[in-house]
Design a protein around this motif. Structure first.
Motif, PDB file in Angstrom:
ATOM      1  N   ASN A  81       0.740  -1.156  -0.005  1.00  0.00           N
ATOM      2  CA  ASN A  81      -0.154   0.108   0.062  1.00  0.00           C
ATOM      3  C   ASN A  81       0.748   1.150   0.006  1.00  0.00           C
ATOM      4  OD1 ASN A  81       0.701   0.760   2.709  1.00  0.00           O
ATOM      5  ND2 ASN A  81      -1.024  -0.703   3.604  1.00  0.00           N
ATOM      6  N   GLY A  82       0.338   2.237  -0.030  1.00  0.00           N
ATOM      7  CA  GLY A  82       1.160   3.691  -0.089  1.00  0.00           C
ATOM      8  C   GLY A  82       1.949   3.943   1.079  1.00  0.00           C
ATOM      9  N   LEU A  83       1.407   3.783   2.379  1.00  0.00           N
ATOM     10  CA  LEU A  83       2.399   3.755   3.280  1.00  0.00           C
ATOM     11  C   LEU A  83       3.294   2.800   3.663  1.00  0.00           C
ATOM     12  CD1 LEU A  83      -0.657   4.286   5.983  1.00  0.00           C
ATOM     13  CD2 LEU A  83       0.656   5.930   4.765  1.00  0.00           C
ATOM     14  N   GLN A  84       3.248   1.669   2.852  1.00  0.00           N
ATOM     15  CA  GLN A  84       4.330   0.708   2.978  1.00  0.00           C
ATOM     16  C   GLN A  84       5.438   1.216   1.845  1.00  0.00           C
ATOM     17  OE1 GLN A  84       2.064  -2.808   1.915  1.00  0.00           O
ATOM     18  NE2 GLN A  84       2.590  -3.457   4.159  1.00  0.00           N
ATOM     19  N   PHE A  85       4.967   1.903   0.672  1.00  0.00           N
ATOM     20  CA  PHE A  85       5.604   2.612  -0.521  1.00  0.00           C
ATOM     21  C   PHE A  85       6.506   3.609   0.368  1.00  0.00           C
ATOM     22  CE2 PHE A  85       6.726   6.074  -3.097  1.00  0.00           C
ATOM     23  CZ  PHE A  85       7.143   5.613  -4.226  1.00  0.00           C
ATOM     24  N   LEU A  86       6.012   4.491   1.324  1.00  0.00           N
ATOM     25  CA  LEU A  86       6.750   5.632   2.020  1.00  0.00           C
ATOM     26  C   LEU A  86       7.876   5.004   2.808  1.00  0.00           C
ATOM     27  CD1 LEU A  86       3.745   8.146   2.571  1.00  0.00           C
ATOM     28  CD2 LEU A  86       5.426   8.266   1.013  1.00  0.00           C
ATOM     29  N   ASP A  87       7.406   3.906   3.651  1.00  0.00           N
ATOM     30  CA  ASP A  87       8.751   3.390   4.491  1.00  0.00           C
ATOM     31  C   ASP A  87       9.514   2.816   3.585  1.00  0.00           C
ATOM     32  OD1 ASP A  87       6.952   3.563   7.034  1.00  0.00           O
ATOM     33  OD2 ASP A  87       5.915   1.914   6.512  1.00  0.00           O
ATOM     34  N   GLU A  88       9.437   2.215   2.636  1.00  0.00           N
ATOM     35  CA  GLU A  88      10.552   1.746   1.656  1.00  0.00           C
ATOM     36  C   GLU A  88      11.261   2.678   0.850  1.00  0.00           C
ATOM     37  OE1 GLU A  88      11.626  -1.581   1.191  1.00  0.00           O
ATOM     38  OE2 GLU A  88      10.150  -1.873   3.075  1.00  0.00           O
ATOM     39  N   ARG A  89      10.490   4.044   0.640  1.00  0.00           N
ATOM     40  CA  ARG A  89      11.158   5.112   0.061  1.00  0.00           C
ATOM     41  C   ARG A  89      12.305   5.718   0.641  1.00  0.00           C
ATOM     42  NH1 ARG A  89       8.958  10.652   0.594  1.00  0.00           N
ATOM     43  NH2 ARG A  89       9.887  11.765  -0.741  1.00  0.00           N
TER      44      ARG A  89
ATOM     45  N   ARG B 279      -9.045   8.314   3.499  1.00  0.00           N
ATOM     46  CA  ARG B 279      -9.098   9.393   4.490  1.00  0.00           C
ATOM     47  C   ARG B 279      -8.100   9.073   5.665  1.00  0.00           C
ATOM     48  NH1 ARG B 279     -12.781  13.784   2.868  1.00  0.00           N
ATOM     49  NH2 ARG B 279     -14.164  12.790   1.282  1.00  0.00           N
ATOM     50  N   LEU B 280      -7.018   9.594   6.045  1.00  0.00           N
ATOM     51  CA  LEU B 280      -6.201   9.428   6.899  1.00  0.00           C
ATOM     52  C   LEU B 280      -6.324  10.591   8.192  1.00  0.00           C
ATOM     53  CD1 LEU B 280      -2.694   8.213   5.360  1.00  0.00           C
ATOM     54  CD2 LEU B 280      -4.523   7.046   6.134  1.00  0.00           C
ATOM     55  N   ASN B 281      -6.438  10.012   9.360  1.00  0.00           N
ATOM     56  CA  ASN B 281      -6.452  11.096  10.535  1.00  0.00           C
ATOM     57  C   ASN B 281      -5.067  11.556  10.696  1.00  0.00           C
ATOM     58  OD1 ASN B 281      -5.497   9.331  12.585  1.00  0.00           O
ATOM     59  ND2 ASN B 281      -7.492   8.304  12.609  1.00  0.00           N
ATOM     60  N   ASP B 282      -4.908  12.468  11.677  1.00  0.00           N
ATOM     61  CA  ASP B 282      -3.599  13.123  11.971  1.00  0.00           C
ATOM     62  C   ASP B 282      -2.873  12.121  12.721  1.00  0.00           C
ATOM     63  OD1 ASP B 282      -4.438  15.558  10.855  1.00  0.00           O
ATOM     64  OD2 ASP B 282      -5.130  16.491  12.928  1.00  0.00           O
ATOM     65  N   GLU B 283      -3.405  11.185  13.361  1.00  0.00           N
ATOM     66  CA  GLU B 283      -2.382  10.237  14.191  1.00  0.00           C
ATOM     67  C   GLU B 283      -1.764   9.054  13.081  1.00  0.00           C
ATOM     68  OE1 GLU B 283      -3.682   6.546  16.954  1.00  0.00           O
ATOM     69  OE2 GLU B 283      -4.298   8.503  17.660  1.00  0.00           O
TER      70      GLU B 283
ATOM     71  N   LEU C  58      -1.224   9.810  10.034  1.00  0.00           N
ATOM     72  CA  LEU C  58      -0.307  10.572   9.128  1.00  0.00           C
ATOM     73  C   LEU C  58       1.083  11.113   9.884  1.00  0.00           C
ATOM     74  CD1 LEU C  58      -2.695  13.068   7.121  1.00  0.00           C
ATOM     75  CD2 LEU C  58      -1.359  11.257   6.084  1.00  0.00           C
ATOM     76  N   ALA C  59       0.931  11.229  11.204  1.00  0.00           N
ATOM     77  CA  ALA C  59       2.183  11.461  11.841  1.00  0.00           C
ATOM     78  C   ALA C  59       3.334  10.947  11.651  1.00  0.00           C
ATOM     79  CB  ALA C  59       1.804  11.468  13.401  1.00  0.00           C
ATOM     80  N   PRO C  60       3.454   9.671  11.602  1.00  0.00           N
ATOM     81  CA  PRO C  60       4.803   9.016  11.195  1.00  0.00           C
ATOM     82  C   PRO C  60       5.342   9.416   9.980  1.00  0.00           C
ATOM     83  CG  PRO C  60       3.243   7.352  11.980  1.00  0.00           C
ATOM     84  CD  PRO C  60       2.491   8.628  11.952  1.00  0.00           C
ATOM     85  N   TYR C  61       4.427   9.857   9.124  1.00  0.00           N
ATOM     86  CA  TYR C  61       5.033  10.382   7.494  1.00  0.00           C
ATOM     87  C   TYR C  61       5.184  11.802   7.519  1.00  0.00           C
ATOM     88  CZ  TYR C  61       3.670   5.310   7.472  1.00  0.00           C
ATOM     89  OH  TYR C  61       3.718   3.844   7.690  1.00  0.00           O
TER      90      TYR C  61
END
Length: 121
Positions: free
Chosen positions: A60-68, A86-90, A92-95
């Motif tokens: 998924n997109g969040l895993q993509f960001l981790d690998e990036r 839709r993501l909440n602030d919590e 999104l915070a790690p990204y």
């Protein structure tokens, strides 16, 4: 950076629409329907901007960001999340260091053009 916009989305219809829109805005779209392939493209030829969906597989997109984060220099390329998820602030915070902006789909063409222009200089 190149003026290339890397679009990562597993929906072929979305890719076709973004291809036409991005070309009409004067940029060169690079379309990828698999986030793993998107990481390869990022390593080989970094774009000016990445438009990233979140709900995809096998990654998924969040895993993509981790690998990036593991790719040298990749954090210099802004990422705009374009997703109906839709993501909440919590969530999104790690990204925060990885996401330039979040835009909820569907996105109007004028808004997409504005977002791309803002993040490509």
């Amino acid at each position: 950076m190149t003026g290339q916009i890397l679009v990562i989305d597993d929906d072929e219809k979305i890719l076709r629409i973004f291809n036409l829109l991005i070309k009409s805005f004067g940029y060169s779209p690079v379309l990828v329907n698999d986030p793993v392939k998107g990481l390869e493209m990022l390593r080989e030829n970094p774009p000016s901007l990445i438009l990233l969906d979140l709900m995809m597989s096998p990654m998924n997109g969040l895993q993509f960001l981790d690998e990036r984060r593991k790719i040298p220099g990749a954090l210099k390329v802004p990422v705009v999340i374009l997703s109906a998820w839709r993501l909440n602030d919590e969530e999104l915070a790690p990204y925060a260091d990885s996401i330039a902006e979040v835009v909820v789909k569907p996105v109007e063409p004028a808004r997409l053009k504005e977002v791309i222009a803002r993040h490509t200089g």
